[in-house]
Scaffold this active site. Structure first.
Site, mmCIF file in Angstrom:
data_model
loop_
_atom_site.group_PDB
_atom_site.id
_atom_site.type_symbol
_atom_site.label_atom_id
_atom_site.label_comp_id
_atom_site.label_asym_id
_atom_site.label_seq_id
_atom_site.Cartn_x
_atom_site.Cartn_y
_atom_site.Cartn_z
ATOM 1 N N ARG A 133 2.099 4.461 -3.058
ATOM 2 C CA ARG A 133 1.488 5.535 -3.692
ATOM 3 C C ARG A 133 0.195 4.974 -4.631
ATOM 4 N NH1 ARG A 133 7.003 7.023 -4.014
ATOM 5 N NH2 ARG A 133 7.338 8.937 -2.940
ATOM 6 N N ASP A 182 0.179 -7.347 -16.124
ATOM 7 C CA ASP A 182 1.019 -6.128 -16.949
ATOM 8 C C ASP A 182 2.356 -6.493 -17.164
ATOM 9 O OD1 ASP A 182 0.905 -3.659 -18.717
ATOM 10 O OD2 ASP A 182 1.591 -2.902 -16.945
ATOM 11 N N ARG A 209 5.168 -4.081 4.706
ATOM 12 C CA ARG A 209 6.368 -4.455 5.373
ATOM 13 C C ARG A 209 5.841 -4.092 6.924
ATOM 14 N NH1 ARG A 209 11.468 -2.022 2.411
ATOM 15 N NH2 ARG A 209 9.697 -0.411 1.827
ATOM 16 N N ARG A 215 5.765 -5.664 -10.488
ATOM 17 C CA ARG A 215 7.016 -6.226 -11.474
ATOM 18 C C ARG A 215 6.796 -7.818 -11.294
ATOM 19 N NH1 ARG A 215 7.852 -1.941 -13.116
ATOM 20 N NH2 ARG A 215 9.726 -0.758 -13.085
ATOM 21 N N GLU A 228 10.495 -10.149 -19.331
ATOM 22 C CA GLU A 228 10.006 -9.204 -20.544
ATOM 23 C C GLU A 228 10.878 -9.251 -21.559
ATOM 24 O OE1 GLU A 228 8.431 -5.836 -18.538
ATOM 25 O OE2 GLU A 228 7.266 -6.946 -17.356
ATOM 26 N N LEU A 249 0.814 -1.312 -0.010
ATOM 27 C CA LEU A 249 -0.016 0.036 0.052
ATOM 28 C C LEU A 249 0.827 1.331 0.165
ATOM 29 C CD1 LEU A 249 -3.139 0.561 0.295
ATOM 30 C CD2 LEU A 249 -2.707 1.454 2.394
ATOM 31 N N HIS A 281 3.014 -4.455 -20.331
ATOM 32 C CA HIS A 281 3.757 -3.559 -19.470
ATOM 33 C C HIS A 281 3.275 -2.085 -19.914
ATOM 34 C CE1 HIS A 281 7.438 -2.641 -16.596
ATOM 35 N NE2 HIS A 281 6.544 -1.672 -16.408
HETATM 36 C C1 8YV Z 1 6.879 2.527 -17.270
HETATM 37 C C2 8YV Z 1 7.187 1.443 -15.052
HETATM 38 O O1 8YV Z 1 6.470 1.752 -18.147
HETATM 39 O O2 8YV Z 1 7.521 3.566 -13.776
HETATM 40 C C3 8YV Z 1 7.828 2.378 -13.780
HETATM 41 O O3 8YV Z 1 8.219 1.727 -12.796
HETATM 42 O O4 8YV Z 1 7.382 0.464 -14.956
HETATM 43 C C4 8YV Z 1 6.366 2.229 -16.112
HETATM 44 O O5 8YV Z 1 5.562 3.192 -15.490
HETATM 45 C C5 8YV Z 1 8.423 2.626 -17.568
HETATM 46 O O6 8YV Z 1 8.982 3.299 -16.347
HETATM 47 C C6 8YV Z 1 8.608 3.444 -18.720
HETATM 48 O O7 8YV Z 1 9.742 4.363 -18.712
#
Ligand code: 8YV
Length: 320
Positions: A160, A262, A181, A238, A267, A158, A285
């Site tokens: 931002r 996503d 945490r 991630r 990837e 939780l 993503h």
């Molecule tokens: C973006 C992301 O796709 O902000 C992140 O950590 O994974 C995504 O918002 C990426 O940062 C593109 O630059």
């Protein structure tokens, strides 16, 4: 007399932001690495000059690169995540690392909800059904979906983005609980101190935590079993946070009901098994990928670079 401008190594272009190139080039002599036919020899030629590296979550900055740049002082990245940067090695060397927090919260939260609604109500599957003329020909019935309104939403992380996801739940009259945490004393949503208990309670488990070693495979077979055969997993953080092999197995064995993803462990590779499953929605993503948000993210990176040029300090150093 021409002033000697410091050198900035730019790993990728930012066509979404019309001012990005002129703003970088105002304060720096910019090496556009992606345009080079022979990036290694260009790197060798500029390595003693580079003071700033500009990158994004799609372009890693590992220790090897940091070690090649003896005068490096700042790494400015587009995106909130920073697991693509060996930030501990950078910080040990006194190199500042900045990200672009907050400006993407709403956009990422919107997409988490898009995935949740899609998996629950079989939106993508129903779209494929119409396109394949199955509705007109009545070759097969679509199964019934799952109701979203009134269900239980569990948030893993939780922060931002997680809070922005949780706020949206009130529009769906959902109960919300979270696991972090440590509990937050500035929110009213109940805290579950065990991830297992949160998964057991939730109908929808949304992963919004940071990536990196600390959270690697946090969502494992045991958590998926706790989520159970009616549970849905959504991941917009991630790929590394979810044990992908365990997830594929859990979906195949109907240990959980479905997943909206996503992000992936390797990837742009996505396990073939997932591509054949109708109860899974797969995205490349794109959680922050709107014109408005991507432009705001690039702008925030530029503000970090400009602050560094002016004061020697980035605005938003990563804060693990
Ligand atoms: C973006 C992301 O796709 O902000 C992140 O950590 O994974 C995504 O918002 C990426 O940062 C593109 O630059």
């Amino acid at each position: 007399m021409a002033l000697h401008r410091p050198t900035l190594l730019q790993l990728l272009p930012f066509p979404i932001h019309p001012d990005a190139q002129p703003r970088l080039e105002r304060d720096f002599s910019v090496v556009r690495l992606w345009e080079q036919d022979d990036p290694n020899s260009v790197m060798a030629a500029c390595r003693d000059e580079v003071t700033v590296v500009v990158t994004s979550a799609f372009m890693p900055v590992r220790k090897k690169l940091i070690d090649q740049l003896p005068r490096l002082q700042a790494i400015c990245s587009v995106g909130v995540g920073y697991d693509h940067i060996d930030w501990q090695d950078a910080q040990q060397r006194g190199v500042q690392v900045s990200n672009t927090p907050d400006v993407l919260n709403d956009c990422v939260a919107d997409l988490a909800w898009g995935l949740l609604l899609d998996v629950a109500r079989d939106i993508s599957r129903a779209d494929r059904y119409v396109r394949a003329n199955q509705w007109e020909l009545r070759l097969a019935e679509l199964p019934l979906g799952r109701q979203v309104t009134g269900k239980k939403l569990g948030i893993v992380g939780l922060g931002r983005v997680g809070s922005a996801i949780a706020k949206r739940a009130s529009g769906f009259s959902m109960q919300v609980r979270y696991h972090n945490r440590r509990p937050r004393n500035d929110v009213d949503w109940p805290y579950e101190n065990s991830l297992h208990a949160l998964a057991q309670w939730a109908d929808f488990l949304v992963v919004a935590t940071v990536g990196g070693d600390e959270t690697r495979h946090l969502i494992d077979q045991a958590v998926l079993e706790a989520l159970g055969p009616d549970g849905v997993l959504i991941n917009i953080s991630r790929g590394s946070v979810v044990d992908e092999t365990a997830l594929v197995q859990a979906l195949q064995d109907k240990i959980i009901a479905g997943a909206g993803l996503d992000v992936f462990e390797n990837e742009p590779q996505v396990p073939d098994e997932l591509k054949t499953m109708d109860n899974v929605v797969l995205l490349p993503h794109i959680a922050s990928a709107t014109m408005e948000t991507r432009r705001a993210m690039v702008d925030f990176m530029l503000q970090n670079v400009e602050a560094f040029a002016r004061t020697g300090q980035v605005l938003t150093p990563v804060n693990p």
